[in-house]
Scaffold this active site. Structure first.
Site, PDB file in Angstrom:
ATOM      1  N   SER A  89       0.828  -1.201   0.000  1.00 52.35           N
ATOM      2  CA  SER A  89       0.000   0.000   0.000  1.00 52.35           C
ATOM      3  C   SER A  89       0.870   1.262   0.000  1.00 52.35           C
ATOM      4  O   SER A  89       1.647   1.464  -0.926  1.00 52.35           O
ATOM      5  CB  SER A  89      -0.967  -0.048   1.181  1.00 52.35           C
ATOM      6  N   ASP A 181      -2.049  14.180  12.503  1.00 55.26           N
ATOM      7  CA  ASP A 181      -2.402  15.457  11.876  1.00 55.26           C
ATOM      8  C   ASP A 181      -1.780  15.572  10.491  1.00 55.26           C
ATOM      9  O   ASP A 181      -2.442  15.953   9.519  1.00 55.26           O
ATOM     10  CB  ASP A 181      -1.967  16.634  12.751  1.00 55.26           C
ATOM     11  N   HIS A 241      -7.425  -5.950   0.863  1.00 55.91           N
ATOM     12  CA  HIS A 241      -6.272  -5.076   0.697  1.00 55.91           C
ATOM     13  C   HIS A 241      -5.050  -5.545   1.496  1.00 55.91           C
ATOM     14  O   HIS A 241      -3.923  -5.412   1.034  1.00 55.91           O
ATOM     15  CB  HIS A 241      -6.672  -3.663   1.116  1.00 55.91           C
TER      16      HIS A 241
END
Length: 262
Positions: A89, A181, A241
């Site tokens: 990924s 963040d 996945h």
């Protein structure tokens, strides 16, 4: 360069470097690398903004790939180069960029359930990131409390457990190890793929797709083979996945067959 945390497993055989996906860490591949011993030794990498590696101020596939390449060269004896590289990924995109920019370091490349272009179901990651950010860590006194608080937005036990590995106690209370963040702000860049300026990697490449995943399709083959002309596509039946955790035996078998091929 960003400081990269790594752990070596095994000390015999050719070396395989493993790069995890978003929210992951190197140790996610522990069962895989144990199954590959003693024929192979493995280097488990924590990508920047994950695990024990340094946080950054800006997400960049090129910056990450160059930092990981520097780490590989730093901790690998010259006689053990080039290494094999496996990336899933997010880590698969890093692995592709690294192989294209530092081909002298890489023998064989394995890309797991990601394509070298923009796309994929980033909506699920946006939901997961926002759910983790919304958790009031001041109210959390243990991991089971965090697990209960996340059951509503993230009802899947396996996904919730995977995410909670990133919650760590500190002297000031619980905190997330990943740079949530930055990762949330960077989702568009994470979903993209950088321009590679006509580069190509002319070594064998195994491209592993999960049958039930929508991150890879045969329509992506031209883009993949433009960069990696010696690509073989393998679809793992019944897998989503997270191929290496959903179908570990099939994944290990595919690695062994590919890496041993003459």
């Amino acid at each position: 360069m960003t400081e990269i945390a790594s752990r070596l497993v095994g000390d015999t055989g050719p070396r395989i470097v493993f790069l995890h996906g978003l929210f992951g860490r190197g140790k996610n591949f522990t069962s895989i690398v144990k199954a590959l011993e003693p024929e192979y030794s493995s280097l488990l990498i924590d990508l920047p903004d994950h695990g024990d590696s340094e946080w950054t101020e800006e997400f960049s596939y090129i910056g990450i790939a160059d930092s990981v390449a520097e780490k590989i060269a730093e901790v690998t004896a010259p006689d053990d180069l080039p290494v094999h590289l496996v990336g899933h990924s997010l880590g698969g995109k890093v692995a592709m960029v690294l192989a294209l920019r530092h081909p002298e370091l890489i023998d064989r490349l394995v890309v797991v359930d990601i394509a070298p272009q923009a796309g994929g179901s980033l909506g699920v990651f946006e939901h997961l990131l926002s759910s983790l950010q919304a958790l009031d860590l001041d109210e959390i006194t243990n991991r089971s409390g965090a697990d209960r608080a996340l059951q509503g937005p993230i009802p899947e036990d396996t996904i919730r457990g995977f995410l909670l590995q990133n919650l760590r106690p500190t002297s000031a209370g619980y905190a997330w190890q990943p740079n949530l963040d930055l990762l949330y702000r960077s989702l568009p860049a994470i979903g993209d793929f950088p321009e590679m300026d006509g580069r190509s990697f002319d070594h064998p490449v195994l491209w592993v797709a999960g049958e039930r995943s929508d991150y890879v399709s045969r329509d992506d083959l031209p883009a993949m083979r433009a960069l990696f002309p010696r690509t073989t596509l393998l679809t793992v039946k019944g897998s989503g996945h997270w191929v290496h955790s959903e179908k570990p035996q099939a994944f290990v078998s595919a690695l062994r067959t590919f890496l041993a091929r003459g």
